[in-house]
Design an enzyme around this catalytic site. Structure first.
Site, mmCIF file in Angstrom:
data_model
loop_
_atom_site.group_PDB
_atom_site.id
_atom_site.type_symbol
_atom_site.label_atom_id
_atom_site.label_comp_id
_atom_site.label_asym_id
_atom_site.label_seq_id
_atom_site.Cartn_x
_atom_site.Cartn_y
_atom_site.Cartn_z
ATOM 1 N N TYR A 60 0.854 -1.187 0.000
ATOM 2 C CA TYR A 60 0.000 0.000 0.000
ATOM 3 C C TYR A 60 0.891 1.239 0.000
ATOM 4 C CZ TYR A 60 -3.777 -3.191 1.406
ATOM 5 O OH TYR A 60 -4.698 -4.217 1.482
ATOM 6 N N LEU A 110 -17.562 -2.461 1.515
ATOM 7 C CA LEU A 110 -18.617 -1.627 0.943
ATOM 8 C C LEU A 110 -18.590 -1.644 -0.576
ATOM 9 C CD1 LEU A 110 -18.235 1.387 3.394
ATOM 10 C CD2 LEU A 110 -19.838 -0.530 3.543
ATOM 11 N N GLY A 115 -16.275 -0.764 -2.608
ATOM 12 C CA GLY A 115 -15.608 0.365 -3.255
ATOM 13 C C GLY A 115 -16.515 1.544 -3.520
#
Length: 299
Positions: free
Chosen positions: A75, A223, A225
């Site tokens: 990330y 959710l 995205g």
């Protein structure tokens, strides 16, 4: 790992919630964590546009009672782990930090698997340095690498655990066969992190297997995205209608529905602004009726 319906003394938004906790070894984790992927730059690449706000998001999550933060060396890459250390180190005693290895990033929105044992070792060492940890609480193999036998990659996690570099081990983006293999290889498979949301339900078999074995199931992108209430509700009408009936957001209904799937489910929604975290956490106290759950299961 075992689920618990009784909750210890919690704080702030997660105090005495009906969702309870999940037991990671000797540490109870509240059943709504924080996914730290989107605190990076666009395309999950480079630093965030607003560094101070990213720091504030992480601190607010912990202030509100979240004690599971999920990240990965990919990330940023490395950005999310560095931000977590900057914001939260020295860490609260009850905070569980989960990170992952096994993906390399040649550019924005590009994710290439690398499950070679030597690479996983390098990534684990890097995560230890960036997170300023002597031992990683939960280390997860990020994604199967078709060029490397799966048992070789997972076996490396066991070696890292035996060496004391990681406390608990998990896998991500795994199918039923890979979960069963990991159960056999690892001392104890702590978690499976797969995509699961109203619009992506193909991990239902994996979720059920985790429930049968008491393994934490961490839905990523819980959710779908589309975390903004309006967008999520527009795409999933049943969730919008149930939300209106309760006077809450479709986001809360979605997370409450996931929590109701099994006591082992621990969603890890993300946030890019401190004020959006509280809405997600309110799902821990939202109780849906059997009829509502059946409707959402069919939706």
């Amino acid at each position: 790992m075992t689920p618990s319906t009784s909750s210890p003394r919690l704080t702030n938004a997660l105090e005495d919630t009906t969702a309870g906790t999940f037991q990671f070894g000797e540490r109870p984790v509240r059943r709504l964590g924080f996914g730290a992927m989107r605190i990076t730059g666009a395309g999950i690449w480079g630093p965030p546009e607003d560094h101070d706000e990213a720091i504030a998001v992480l601190r607010r999550a912990v202030e509100l009672g979240i004690n599971l933060i999920d990240t990965a060396n990919s990330y940023g890459p490395e950005v999310s782990e560095n931000l977590i250390a900057q914001a939260l180190h020295p860490y609260p005693d009850d905070l569980v930090i989960a990170t992952k290895g096994g993906l390399v990033r040649p550019g924005p929105n590009v994710w290439d698997p690398n499950g070679r044992p030597e690479h996983l070792r390098e990534e684990c060492e890097g995560s230890l340095r960036r997170l300023k940890l002597e031992r990683i609480d939960l280390y997860q193999f990020h994604r199967p690498d078709p060029a490397v036998p799966y048992e070789d990659s997972v076996g490396t996690l066991k070696e890292l655990q035996d060496e004391g570099k990681v406390q608990l081990t998990g896998i991500s983006n795994a199918d039923v066969g890979q979960i069963r293999m990991s159960i056999e290889i690892l001392n104890q498979l702590a978690s499976v992190q797969n995509e699961f949301s109203p619009g992506f339900r193909s991990s239902e078999d994996e979720l059920q297997l985790c429930a049968e074995h008491g393994i934490a199931f961490l839905p990523w992108s819980p959710l779908g995205g589309i975390g903004r209430a309006g967008k999520l509700g527009a795409r999933h009408r049943e969730f919008d209608e149930v939300a209106r009936a309760h006077g809450v957001s479709p986001q809360q209904v979605t997370l409450a529905w996931e929590l109701a799937q099994a006591p082992v489910v621990v969603p890890i929604p993300g946030a890019t602004r401190p004020e959006t975290i509280l809405d997600s956490l309110r799902a821990a106290d939202l109780e849906l009726t059997a009829d509502e759950l059946a409707r959402l299961d069919g939706g």
